[in-house]
Design a protein around this motif. Structure first.
Motif, PDB file in Angstrom:
ATOM      1  N   ARG A 192      33.941  45.743  49.480  1.00  0.00           N
ATOM      2  CA  ARG A 192      33.760  46.808  48.500  1.00  0.00           C
ATOM      3  C   ARG A 192      32.783  46.329  47.426  1.00  0.00           C
ATOM      4  O   ARG A 192      32.924  45.208  46.899  1.00  0.00           O
ATOM      5  N   SER A 193      31.855  47.182  47.105  1.00  0.00           N
ATOM      6  CA  SER A 193      30.876  46.836  46.073  1.00  0.00           C
ATOM      7  C   SER A 193      31.435  47.135  44.686  1.00  0.00           C
ATOM      8  O   SER A 193      32.477  47.801  44.532  1.00  0.00           O
ATOM      9  N   LYS A 194      30.747  46.679  43.676  1.00  0.00           N
ATOM     10  CA  LYS A 194      31.192  46.841  42.295  1.00  0.00           C
ATOM     11  C   LYS A 194      31.313  48.323  41.923  1.00  0.00           C
ATOM     12  O   LYS A 194      30.466  49.132  42.286  1.00  0.00           O
ATOM     13  N   ASN A 195      32.396  48.644  41.221  1.00  0.00           N
ATOM     14  CA  ASN A 195      32.717  49.990  40.720  1.00  0.00           C
ATOM     15  C   ASN A 195      33.072  50.980  41.830  1.00  0.00           C
ATOM     16  O   ASN A 195      33.243  52.171  41.556  1.00  0.00           O
ATOM     17  N   SER A 196      33.191  50.534  43.061  1.00  0.00           N
ATOM     18  CA  SER A 196      33.605  51.439  44.138  1.00  0.00           C
ATOM     19  C   SER A 196      35.133  51.540  44.165  1.00  0.00           C
ATOM     20  O   SER A 196      35.848  50.646  43.710  1.00  0.00           O
ATOM     21  N   SER A 212      40.742  39.027  48.854  1.00  0.00           N
ATOM     22  CA  SER A 212      40.272  37.693  49.202  1.00  0.00           C
ATOM     23  C   SER A 212      39.370  37.104  48.110  1.00  0.00           C
ATOM     24  O   SER A 212      39.584  35.975  47.665  1.00  0.00           O
ATOM     25  N   THR A 213      38.353  37.851  47.689  1.00  0.00           N
ATOM     26  CA  THR A 213      37.470  37.413  46.604  1.00  0.00           C
ATOM     27  C   THR A 213      37.237  38.582  45.662  1.00  0.00           C
ATOM     28  O   THR A 213      37.292  39.748  46.056  1.00  0.00           O
ATOM     29  N   GLY A 214      36.926  38.264  44.403  1.00  0.00           N
ATOM     30  CA  GLY A 214      36.678  39.295  43.420  1.00  0.00           C
ATOM     31  C   GLY A 214      37.958  39.740  42.722  1.00  0.00           C
ATOM     32  O   GLY A 214      39.011  39.096  42.823  1.00  0.00           O
ATOM     33  N   SER A 215      37.873  40.853  42.006  1.00  0.00           N
ATOM     34  CA  SER A 215      39.020  41.392  41.274  1.00  0.00           C
ATOM     35  C   SER A 215      38.917  42.907  41.244  1.00  0.00           C
ATOM     36  O   SER A 215      37.820  43.476  41.349  1.00  0.00           O
ATOM     37  N   GLU A 253      34.078  44.057  40.584  1.00  0.00           N
ATOM     38  CA  GLU A 253      32.902  43.336  41.048  1.00  0.00           C
ATOM     39  C   GLU A 253      32.883  43.426  42.568  1.00  0.00           C
ATOM     40  O   GLU A 253      33.770  44.029  43.170  1.00  0.00           O
ATOM     41  N   ASP A 254      31.910  42.844  43.191  1.00  0.00           N
ATOM     42  CA  ASP A 254      31.886  42.835  44.652  1.00  0.00           C
ATOM     43  C   ASP A 254      33.124  42.102  45.175  1.00  0.00           C
ATOM     44  O   ASP A 254      33.406  40.963  44.754  1.00  0.00           O
ATOM     45  N   CYS A 255      33.839  42.731  46.117  1.00  0.00           N
ATOM     46  CA  CYS A 255      35.126  42.200  46.582  1.00  0.00           C
ATOM     47  C   CYS A 255      35.145  42.122  48.107  1.00  0.00           C
ATOM     48  O   CYS A 255      34.573  42.974  48.804  1.00  0.00           O
ATOM     49  N   ASP A 256      35.809  41.100  48.603  1.00  0.00           N
ATOM     50  CA  ASP A 256      36.137  40.972  50.017  1.00  0.00           C
ATOM     51  C   ASP A 256      37.652  41.111  50.154  1.00  0.00           C
ATOM     52  O   ASP A 256      38.416  40.471  49.409  1.00  0.00           O
TER      53      ASP A 256
END
Length: 389
Positions: A192-196, A212-215, A253-256
């Motif tokens: 997922r990209s930022k603000n999505s 997994s990564t990001g918040s 932010e960008d998330c996995d």
């Protein structure tokens, strides 16, 4: 006034008695005799009722006049009914006049008079229930037509991340080690990209996420509720029900993420549940109590209930499972590992017997609350300990 009340009371008593008394069905001979005498008797009764009708009305409350008045009323009613071209529906007058069965002509005509709304509504409800049952059915748990989720390759660090996220979740607490491994294999990666928006409040959910990564940020309506970080999961209720999401999760932010859908979760859980039940039934089939198999003492459905109520427990090497002298309240069957049995009177350094897979102990606790007669310990020779039912 008192005389009228007395007469009225006797009249009610007589009518109630006549209603309670059911007439016997006439025999064939009596029906033939009554049919032969019907024509002259009808002529005489019609003339006498016409003459006696006036006498009855002149006498007022007399007993005979009341009878003739009722007969004249019945004759006039029958004549009025004979002029009606539509045949009337006969109402049951006694226990020998049987009512039509459920769904018969009477009920169908009533439904037709109402426009058939009752029948249409009932059929619609049946269709809706059937459709919902089919929609929730994921097919057989095992066999050629069973759904098998795809195994997604992932590194050890990712597997450990997912395991730590789900092991304390209430939906995964009852899962065994093998079941958790298969569930972890079914998680697939998503980005997922930022603000999505990851999930939106009100949408119907279909799976569970592990970050997994990001918040990500959590909102209920427009109110901010908190922030989730790597190793945390959300959306688990969608694994059980297709209900609307109760919150919106947006990527800061960008998330996995790792994701598992409802169909894969149900298929894995159902497959392992069936395997556990078959294993329990196989172990119960080997149990003997007083030289009789448990399947001979209990009925089939009772054995099945015992299998459903039984749970698996794991014991580490050297852990005491049953201690001699304690009150027994549980019965154990060994699925994997070995159990050493000791008796206090003998040396503790050497077990009396060692039980392996398929063995059982503590079976007398099912029949009485006697104290244990031996001590059972998970064998220290095994590396993974003992798994008992």
């Amino acid at each position: 006034e008192g005389r009228r009340m007395v007469l009225r009371g006797f009249g009610k008593m007589a009518s109630g008695f006549m209603r309670k008394k059911s007439p016997r069905p006439p025999s064939s001979e009596s029906r033939r005799a009554s049919s032969r005498a019907a024509a002259p008797q009808a002529a005489r009764s019609s003339s006498s009722s016409a003459v006696a009708g006036g006498g009855g009305s002149s006498r007022g409350g007399g007993g005979g006049g009341g009878r003739h008045e009722s007969s004249s009323r019945s004759v006039s009613a029958s004549s009025a009914m004979s002029t009606d071209p539509t045949p009337p529906t006969a109402a049951p007058s006694s226990r020998y006049d049987f009512k039509p069965a459920a769904g018969g002509p009477v009920q169908q005509s009533a439904a037709t008079a109402k426009g058939g709304g009752a029948y249409k509504k009932k059929e619609y409800n049946r269709r809706a229930i059937r459709a919902s049952a089919v929609a929730l059915d994921d097919g057989p748990a095992e066999g050629p037509g069973a759904y098998v989720p795809a195994v997604v390759a992932k590194g050890e660090s990712s597997r450990r991340l997912i395991f730590n996220a789900i092991r304390h979740n209430v939906l995964f607490k009852a899962c065994g080690t093998d079941e958790l491994k298969d569930l972890i294999d079914a998680f697939r990666p998503e980005h997922r990209s930022k603000n999505s928006v990851v999930i939106r409040e009100g949408d119907h959910g279909d799976g569970f996420y592990v970050l997994s990564t990001g918040s990500v940020s959590v909102y209920e309506s427009t109110e901010f509720k908190g922030t989730l970080h790597p190793g945390m999961g959300f959306g688990e209720i969608a694994l059980l029900y297709s209900c609307p999401r109760t919150a919106t999760v947006r990527a800061r932010e960008d998330c996995d993420l790792w994701f598992v859908d409802r169909r894969a979760f149900r298929a894995i859980v159902a497959r392992h549940k069936r395997r556990r039940l078959n294993m329990k039934l196989m172990l119960l089939d080997k149990v003997k109590i007083h030289d009789k198999k448990l399947t001979e003492i209990l009925k089939h459905h009772e054995v099945h209930s015992v299998a459903l109520a039984a749970t698996f427990r794991e014991f580490s090497p050297g852990q005491v499972i049953v201690r001699q002298g304690d009150v027994g309240d549980a019965f154990y069957m060994i699925e994997t590992g070995r159990v050493d049995v000791y008796v206090n009177e003998r040396s503790r350094t050497r077990p009396v017997v060692t039980l392996g897979a398929g063995g059982f102990f503590g079976e007398k606790a099912l029949l009485s609350s006697d104290v244990r007669t031996a001590t059972c310990v998970a064998s220290e020779g095994g590396e993974e300990g003992v798994k008992c039912l």
